[in-house]
Enzyme design. Structure first.
Site, mmCIF file in Angstrom:
data_model
loop_
_atom_site.group_PDB
_atom_site.id
_atom_site.type_symbol
_atom_site.label_atom_id
_atom_site.label_comp_id
_atom_site.label_asym_id
_atom_site.label_seq_id
_atom_site.Cartn_x
_atom_site.Cartn_y
_atom_site.Cartn_z
ATOM 1 C CD GLN A 1 -1.887 2.009 -7.305
ATOM 2 O OE1 GLN A 1 -0.752 2.040 -6.879
ATOM 3 N NE2 GLN A 1 -2.908 2.353 -6.571
ATOM 4 C CG ASP B 1 -8.833 -3.280 -11.153
ATOM 5 O OD1 ASP B 1 -8.933 -2.950 -9.962
ATOM 6 O OD2 ASP B 1 -8.833 -2.465 -12.090
ATOM 7 N N GLY C 1 -7.965 -0.983 -4.964
ATOM 8 C CA GLY C 1 -8.738 -1.812 -4.048
ATOM 9 C C GLY C 1 -8.483 -3.287 -4.248
ATOM 10 C CG HIS C 2 -6.077 -5.717 -2.675
ATOM 11 N ND1 HIS C 2 -5.620 -5.815 -3.959
ATOM 12 C CD2 HIS C 2 -5.023 -5.301 -1.933
ATOM 13 C CE1 HIS C 2 -4.342 -5.469 -3.995
ATOM 14 N NE2 HIS C 2 -3.966 -5.145 -2.788
ATOM 15 C CB THR D 1 -11.077 2.207 -5.280
ATOM 16 O OG1 THR D 1 -10.200 1.324 -4.585
ATOM 17 C CG2 THR D 1 -10.942 3.606 -4.689
ATOM 18 C CE LYS E 1 -2.146 -5.623 -6.957
ATOM 19 N NZ LYS E 1 -2.956 -5.252 -8.130
#
Length: 433
Positions: free
Chosen positions: A223, A13, A40-41, A299, A16
């Site tokens: 991750q 988190d 999630g991004h 997410t 990225k």
């Protein structure tokens, strides 16, 4: 042109997606090489926010080829839902490439993931319950199902029958759950097979050929370093290699082709899920970081645990990944705080550790040793040059750079794609801006 690996340096988190988006049209391919839809991004473009879980964030950059490589585990339903959602918003997804060797997440592994976590109780790992771990376990046990198996129904059925012969016994006799029918699994796996068939290819070959042509390839880790199954805070980790070396095995590109490794470091620290977290704040300061930084999982929606910056972790990530550059995100979230403690070492039962303890128990008992830096009150979201930052903010960045040993090349000063300060070009130029 370079092959670049982009990794998170903490527990995920870090932002990225923004770092990938920053490179934008300057890259030709963006590759997801590990993990699945358990991360999630969030990418903000103008007034539009995109939450991506399985797709590489490069899918939002026109002309860039997004690649899901062999090291990823794919939930086909999630993949199709994401594609449909983006297409409904006018995003072109036609360039997506999917490795024939990537493993798919069958429905029985989602079930096992959830019931296992509940069964573990207080010993739970804190997984997202999406079947990621059990699918990687199947891969290592050589009983997994790959994308290419979707196109040979006889082989697919044999694999499903063999898997359920064992997994139904677990569900029935240990977890007291109903068994899962072969046809139920076959139906879910085959439902989307034709939809993705045009995307399925030998991605390792295509990526190596792209590098031969002088194209720029960005390998985007899911991750982060401390969630890496080998180098993270085991057992509270993910089930794949989220460090830079994972790009080679996860995408089929040799290490001799990697030119740069960019680490993304949040200006403070967060973590989702279980496990030790030395700088965690369970007070008003932690709540302030959570609220101002909107620290809720892309997410899962779970509130993230928040803490001060930890340069012991930063030094570790620099060393394990071989970082050449750092993108420092969310510096603006610290605006308005009088003092900014930074963890520079750990105290473990009276012994000082300047580096990450190798012993899991030592890290669990680690207490942060802080150096306190001055904060600032000025709004920094409009700054575009390093010299425009308040002196205290400049000092904070320079200290993080010194203590981690990694060059901070980009600084995020707001959530928008253009709210950044570029000190050094991420593609290799040493020009300072």
């Amino acid at each position: 042109m370079p092959a670049i690996v982009l990794v998170g340096t903490q527990w995920g988190d870090e932002g990225k997606g923004k770092a990938t988006d920053l490179l934008g049209s300057r890259i030709d391919h963006v590759v997801k090489f590990n993990g699945g839809n358990n991360a999630g991004h969030t990418v903000v473009i103008g007034d539009q926010k995109y939450a991506l879980h399985l797709l590489p964030s490069g899918i939002l950059s026109p002309g860039v080829t997004p690649v899901i490589a062999n090291g990823v585990v794919i939930d086909l339903s999630v993949l199709i839902d994401e594609l449909d959602g983006l297409e409904a918003r006018g995003v072109d997804t036609s360039l997506l490439r999917v490795s024939a060797n990537a493993h798919v997440i069958p429905p029985y592994n989602r079930v096992l993931d959830k019931v296992t976590e509940r069964f573990l109780g207080k010993r739970r790992i804190g997984t997202t319950g999406r079947g990621i771990g059990p699918t990687y376990a199947d891969k290592m046990n050589r009983v997994g199902i790959r994308v290419q198996d979707l196109y040979d129904e006889s082989i697919l059925r044999q694999k499903v029958e063999a898997a359920l012969g064992f997994k139904n016994q677990l569900l029935l006799k240990i977890y007291n759950r109903r068994d899962i029918e072969v046809e139920e699994v076959m139906g879910e796996l085959l439902r989307h097979a034709e939809r993705i068939r045009p995307m399925v290819t030998d991605t390792a070959l295509e990526l190596n050929e792209a590098l031969d042509r002088g194209e720029t390839v960005l390998f985007e880790a899911g991750q982060a370093t401390l969630l890496d199954v080998d180098h993270g805070t085991y057992p509270f980790v993910t089930s794949s290699n989220a460090t830079a070396g994972g790009a080679c095995t996860g995408a089929g590109v040799p290490p001799t082709r990697i030119d740069r490794v960019i680490g993304v470091f949040k200006a403070y620290t967060t973590r989702v899920g279980e496990g030790p977290f030395p700088t965690e704040l369970e007070d008003e300061a932690g709540e302030h970081l959570r609220e101002v930084g909107a620290e809720f999982g892309t997410t899962t929606g779970r509130p993230r645990r928040c803490g001060w910056a930890d340069v012991v972790i930063g030094r570790y990530a620099t060393r394990v990944n071989g970082l050449t550059d750092v993108v420092l995100t969310k510096l603006d979230v610290l605006t308005g705080l009088d003092k900014l403690p930074v963890c520079v070492a750990y105290d473990v039962q009276g012994e000082r550790f300047d580096e990450m303890p190798v012993n899991q128990s030592d890290f669990h008992h680690a207490r942060p040793i802080y150096v306190e830096l001055d904060g600032w009150t000025e709004d920094i979201s409009g700054c575009r040059r390093f010299e425009e930052l308040p002196e205290a903010a400049q000092n904070y960045v320079l200290h993080l750079e010194k203590w981690t040993g990694a060059r901070i090349s980009v600084i995020g000063v707001g959530p928008g794609r253009d709210e950044v300060i570029v000190r050094h070009d991420l593609l290799g130029s040493d020009d300072v801006h």
